[in-house]
Design a protein around this motif. Structure first.
Motif, PDB file in Angstrom:
ATOM      1  N   ARG A 156      24.315 -12.454 -27.412  1.00  0.00           N
ATOM      2  CA  ARG A 156      25.760 -12.638 -27.438  1.00  0.00           C
ATOM      3  C   ARG A 156      26.275 -13.112 -26.077  1.00  0.00           C
ATOM      4  O   ARG A 156      27.211 -13.904 -25.995  1.00  0.00           O
ATOM      5  CB  ARG A 156      26.439 -11.327 -27.832  1.00  0.00           C
ATOM      6  CG  ARG A 156      26.212 -10.909 -29.272  1.00  0.00           C
ATOM      7  CD  ARG A 156      26.921  -9.603 -29.588  1.00  0.00           C
ATOM      8  NE  ARG A 156      26.732  -9.211 -30.969  1.00  0.00           N
ATOM      9  CZ  ARG A 156      27.498  -9.604 -31.975  1.00  0.00           C
ATOM     10  NH1 ARG A 156      28.532 -10.414 -31.732  1.00  0.00           N
ATOM     11  NH2 ARG A 156      27.268  -9.203 -33.207  1.00  0.00           N
ATOM     12  N   SER A 201      19.320  -8.942 -29.410  1.00  0.00           N
ATOM     13  CA  SER A 201      20.636  -9.487 -29.780  1.00  0.00           C
ATOM     14  C   SER A 201      21.437  -8.567 -30.677  1.00  0.00           C
ATOM     15  O   SER A 201      22.466  -8.963 -31.199  1.00  0.00           O
ATOM     16  CB  SER A 201      20.450 -10.842 -30.491  1.00  0.00           C
ATOM     17  OG  SER A 201      19.724 -10.667 -31.692  1.00  0.00           O
ATOM     18  N   GLU A 204      25.251 -18.346 -34.893  1.00  0.00           N
ATOM     19  CA  GLU A 204      25.673 -18.702 -33.538  1.00  0.00           C
ATOM     20  C   GLU A 204      26.949 -19.540 -33.557  1.00  0.00           C
ATOM     21  O   GLU A 204      27.820 -19.397 -32.687  1.00  0.00           O
ATOM     22  CB  GLU A 204      24.557 -19.433 -32.819  1.00  0.00           C
ATOM     23  CG  GLU A 204      23.340 -18.576 -32.513  1.00  0.00           C
ATOM     24  CD  GLU A 204      22.393 -18.417 -33.696  1.00  0.00           C
ATOM     25  OE1 GLU A 204      21.471 -17.588 -33.619  1.00  0.00           O
ATOM     26  OE2 GLU A 204      22.590 -19.111 -34.718  1.00  0.00           O
ATOM     27  N   GLN A 217      29.854 -17.162 -34.075  1.00  0.00           N
ATOM     28  CA  GLN A 217      30.152 -16.341 -32.900  1.00  0.00           C
ATOM     29  C   GLN A 217      30.853 -17.155 -31.816  1.00  0.00           C
ATOM     30  O   GLN A 217      31.803 -16.671 -31.179  1.00  0.00           O
ATOM     31  CB  GLN A 217      28.861 -15.722 -32.356  1.00  0.00           C
ATOM     32  CG  GLN A 217      28.303 -14.623 -33.249  1.00  0.00           C
ATOM     33  CD  GLN A 217      27.189 -13.849 -32.571  1.00  0.00           C
ATOM     34  OE1 GLN A 217      27.138 -13.733 -31.352  1.00  0.00           O
ATOM     35  NE2 GLN A 217      26.271 -13.322 -33.376  1.00  0.00           N
TER      36      GLN A 217
END
Length: 595
Positions: free
Chosen positions: A225, A215, A255, A258
């Motif tokens: 991602r 990752s 997370e 993102q």
């Protein structure tokens, strides 16, 4: 204000109301025990405590919730039904925050608060009943609280009423444990679910966007991602064909951020929900106090899985991942790892969509993968670090966690590793019994290593400074460039994330009060020049985690930690040794967070 008995005479329209008479009859028997099974959305968290409080004349009903945000939300919900403010008939106590009064009949707490209350006074004066809500989550503190409560029932408080709420899969085993420990079978009450129709859909990621893999540029294995981009696309596509707010389950804060960055949705409020937010920000999402006519997408960790109702949610998008505790027993390293979520957890999450009306649940995996998922998550007692649990049991008078009733036994290897750590701290003796230091550590709202650092660094640094640095260290911050010293200096000046600074200040104030010796005298202060902020942090870190001390390998920015592990600093961080300051403690503070 509305009395509790008035609430029960005119209750809200919830499925659990049908069994409240059974609850009252069962509780009327001194020393009763109950196991109540109910799916999400039936109202057990809201109505079971008032039913018990009314059935038991006088005294307080204490209810555990697995997370602080759930504690506050549940207290707020019941208080609203009574037309009262929190702190009247209904209050709560969490780490560093309590809103109760002499008139409080129902008190919501975390399991950790209950554990330390049991240690201080096992008689639980003034408490008539204890409810362990959401027991099926099998958190370590909840398992431990039940074991101590059963011990109290056997030796001190035969009149104490115990009630557990559990998913059906755990109900039989839980009932058997209560029956064996109390000498009589518990009353089992089942609340039939009346969920609205739920449309379950599948959104498997495309090839190359699998959930787990490399990752980042450092080769770390984690949530990819590409998968998070797939989750964001799924949210946008689902929003186009549905109505109502959307609750998205993701494993962690990284997370969430993102996915949030990829969700530019005009006319939609995208909100995070996780434990690192301030209580005010959490409560705004859960209470809907800042609601407008705009649709909401709430990106949440596991804190929204159970006990909580997020207002307006009709759609759930589930990344189907879970962050769970694991321990490297050989090296004594506790960690959180991301794993595929169990079917039970995914079903709990999906149920959030059908609480208010017909709902939609979208799972970001292939339907064929569903059959390979474990039915239940492993209980934390089998996977988590047992250092604090073992110390709690030793302080209770049960060395080695022996003589207590657990639904699942602790693993021998994890117990031995925890015992070794506690002996190295001076918290237990060779027989496993708590020392005077160990008993003090068991009373602190931090793990034993951090507690030891607090008590032993206070004479050198001053109690206030030691408490602030321990609170900072306990946040588990991933410092930019692995430079925790810079984070500490900025925090001391009041710079940085306001929510983080607020948590540090709140915890530091509490630790400062608790660090005083039992005789009430301030700890003697060691004379000498005041250390710099980085030196002070190095002392606290070394006392809490001596294994973080490191020696630089010759000719490289790689380090050998005292516990035998290797560590490396990010390339952009200049080696302390090359800058002419080869301090082992400074190296430890800067390098340990990336080890």
């Amino acid at each position: 204000m509305r009395a509790l008995d008035e609430l029960l005479s005119d209750p809200p329209d919830l499925p659990v109301v049908a069994v409240l008479d059974q609850v009252a009859r069962a509780a009327a028997s001194p020393g009763a025990s109950l196991v109540l099974t109910a799916p999400p959305g039936t109202g057990k968290t809201t109505m079971l405590p008032p039913a018990l409080a009314c059935a038991l004349a006088g005294g307080r009903v204490v209810v555990t919730q697995p997370r602080r945000v759930a504690v506050r939300a549940a207290a707020r919900r019941i208080a609203a039904l009574l037309h009262e403010d929190v702190g009247g008939s209904v209050g709560y106590s969490v780490r560093g925050d309590s809103r109760t009064s002499p008139s409080t009949r129902i008190e919501m707490v975390t399991p950790g608060v209950l554990l330390r209350r049991l240690q201080r006074d096992p008689d639980l004066p003034g408490i008539r009943a204890v409810v362990l809500d959401e027991f099926h989550e099998r958190q370590l503190d909840t398992d431990l609280a039940l074991a101590l409560l059963l011990d109290v029932r056997a030796g001190l408080r035969e009149d104490l009423v115990l009630a557990l709420t559990s998913a059906t899969l755990e109900a039989e085993r839980t009932g058997a444990l209560l029956g064996a420990a109390t000498g009589g079978g518990p009353v089992r009450i089942n609340v039939p679910g009346v969920l609205h129709p739920l449309d379950v859909r599948w959104a498997p990621p495309p090839r190359g966007a699998e959930a787990m893999g490399v990752s980042g540029p450092d080769g770390r294995i984690g949530v990819r991602r590409e998968f998070l981009a797939h989750v964001a696309r799924t949210v946008r596509a689902t929003a186009a064909g549905t109505h109502g707010d959307i609750l998205v389950f993701l494993p962690g804060v990284r997370e969430i951020e993102q996915v949030r960055a990829q969700l530019g949705m005009p006319g939609v409020d995208v909100l995070p929900l996780h434990g690192s937010l301030s209580p005010a920000d959490q409560d705004r999402v859960l209470s809907g106090s800042d609601r407008s006519s705009r649709r909401r997408v709430v990106l949440s960790t596991a804190i929204a899985e159970s006990s909580l109702t997020v207002p307006g949610v009709r759609v759930v998008v589930d990344a189907a991942l879970s962050r769970e505790p694991r321990t490297d027993v050989a090296r004594g390293i506790p960690m959180l790892v991301t794993v595929p979520a169990s079917r039970a957890r995914c079903e709990q999450r999906a149920g959030r969509a059908a609480r208010l009306g017909p709902g939609v649940a979208v799972r970001c995996l292939a339907e064929a993968d569903w059959a390979r998922r474990p039915i239940q998550s492993r209980p934390e007692i089998q996977t988590a670090d047992l250092t604090d649990a073992l110390l709690q049991c030793s302080a209770w008078g049960s060395p080695g966690m022996s003589g207590l009733s657990f639904l699942d036994p602790p693993p021998r290897g994890a117990l031995e590793a925890a015992g070794s750590r506690l002996r190295s701290l001076g918290a237990i003796d060779e027989g496993g019994r708590a020392t005077p230091l160990g008993w003090r550590l068991a009373m602190l709202p931090v793990g034993p290593p951090a507690g030891r650092a607090l008590l032993e660094s206070a004479p050198r640094l001053g109690t206030r400074r030691a408490a602030r640095l321990v609170a900072l260290l306990e946040e588990g911050i991933r410092a930019p460039g692995a430079d925790l010293g810079t984070v500490a200096r900025r925090a001391a000046r009041g710079e940085g994330d306001p929510a983080l600074l607020s948590r540090i200040r709140e915890q530091a104030r509490r630790l400062e009060r608790l660090a005083d010796p039992p005789d009430g005298r301030a700890p003697a202060t060691t004379r000498g020049p005041s250390p710099s902020e980085e030196e002070a942090l190095a002392l606290v870190a070394a006392l809490a985690h001596p294994g973080w001390l490191a020696r630089r390998r010759p000719g490289a920015d790689r380090y050998l930690l005292a516990d035998g592990m290797g560590a490396v600093l990010p390339p952009r961080v200049r080696s302390p040794a090359r800058s002419g300051s080869p301090s082992p403690s400074s190296s430890a503070v800067r390098g340990a967070p990336t080890a």
